[in-house]
Design a protein around this motif. Sequence first.
Motif, short mmCIF file in Angstrom:
data_model
loop_
_atom_site.label_atom_id
_atom_site.label_comp_id
_atom_site.label_asym_id
_atom_site.label_seq_id
_atom_site.Cartn_x
_atom_site.Cartn_y
_atom_site.Cartn_z
N THR A 8 0.88 -1.25 0.12
CA THR A 8 0.05 0.13 -0.12
C THR A 8 0.98 1.04 0.05
O THR A 8 1.93 1.10 0.41
CB THR A 8 -0.89 0.09 1.34
N LYS A 9 0.41 2.33 -0.44
CA LYS A 9 1.11 3.55 -0.38
C LYS A 9 -0.20 4.51 -0.70
O LYS A 9 -1.19 4.47 -1.03
CB LYS A 9 2.32 3.81 -1.37
N GLN A 10 0.42 5.85 -0.20
CA GLN A 10 -0.57 7.07 -0.40
C GLN A 10 -0.04 8.14 -1.48
O GLN A 10 1.13 8.30 -1.41
CB GLN A 10 -1.04 7.75 0.86
N THR A 15 -5.38 6.29 -1.75
CA THR A 15 -4.50 5.25 -1.14
C THR A 15 -4.53 4.01 -2.36
O THR A 15 -5.55 3.49 -3.01
CB THR A 15 -5.35 4.56 -0.21
N VAL A 17 -3.71 0.29 -3.43
CA VAL A 17 -3.50 -1.11 -2.81
C VAL A 17 -3.11 -1.94 -4.04
O VAL A 17 -3.81 -1.95 -5.17
CB VAL A 17 -4.72 -1.81 -2.11
N HIS A 51 -11.30 -1.77 3.90
CA HIS A 51 -10.69 -0.80 4.41
C HIS A 51 -11.53 -0.43 5.80
O HIS A 51 -12.41 0.18 5.68
CB HIS A 51 -10.53 0.54 3.52
N SER A 72 -4.74 -4.42 -8.70
CA SER A 72 -4.27 -3.02 -8.14
C SER A 72 -5.68 -2.21 -8.15
O SER A 72 -6.56 -2.19 -9.02
CB SER A 72 -3.30 -2.36 -9.03
N ARG A 74 -7.28 1.81 -6.46
CA ARG A 74 -7.21 3.09 -5.93
C ARG A 74 -8.60 3.51 -5.29
O ARG A 74 -9.68 3.46 -5.73
CB ARG A 74 -6.58 4.12 -6.67
N ILE A 84 -6.14 -2.80 5.86
CA ILE A 84 -6.53 -3.11 4.64
C ILE A 84 -6.41 -4.69 5.02
O ILE A 84 -5.67 -5.27 5.12
CB ILE A 84 -5.35 -2.77 3.47
N ILE A 102 -2.09 0.61 6.15
CA ILE A 102 -1.64 1.57 5.09
C ILE A 102 -0.12 2.26 5.34
O ILE A 102 -0.08 2.80 6.51
CB ILE A 102 -2.68 2.67 4.55
#
Length: 103
Positions: A8-10, A15, A17, A51, A72, A74, A84, A102
């Motif tokens: 995960t990243k922002q 977000t 995934v 989430h 993938s 968002r 998550i 996250i």
Amino acid sequence: MSSIKIRTKQKDGLTIVRMLITHPMETGRRRDDLTGKTIPAHFIREVRIEHNQRLVASCELSTGVSRNPYISLRFRGGQTADSIRVTWTDNLGNTDSAETTIA
């Protein structure tokens, strides 16, 4: 050990995934090279992504998806350290899940 790897990243308020699921995804139409017998169908039917225990995506898969599917997505609204959870179920009733936070 889980069959699901989650990253995960922002970025820009979203977000992201990414998940890789280890699964044979057999169509039921392929034959074994040694015996000539048809290999039974074995594929993921559903993938659920949550989430903070709220469903954000539910994917229905079929035999048209290749081995070890990569998925993938968002979504908006995630915060650092939120949970998550990814869960899959296949046509034989097998299931697996993995959870991360996250980053």
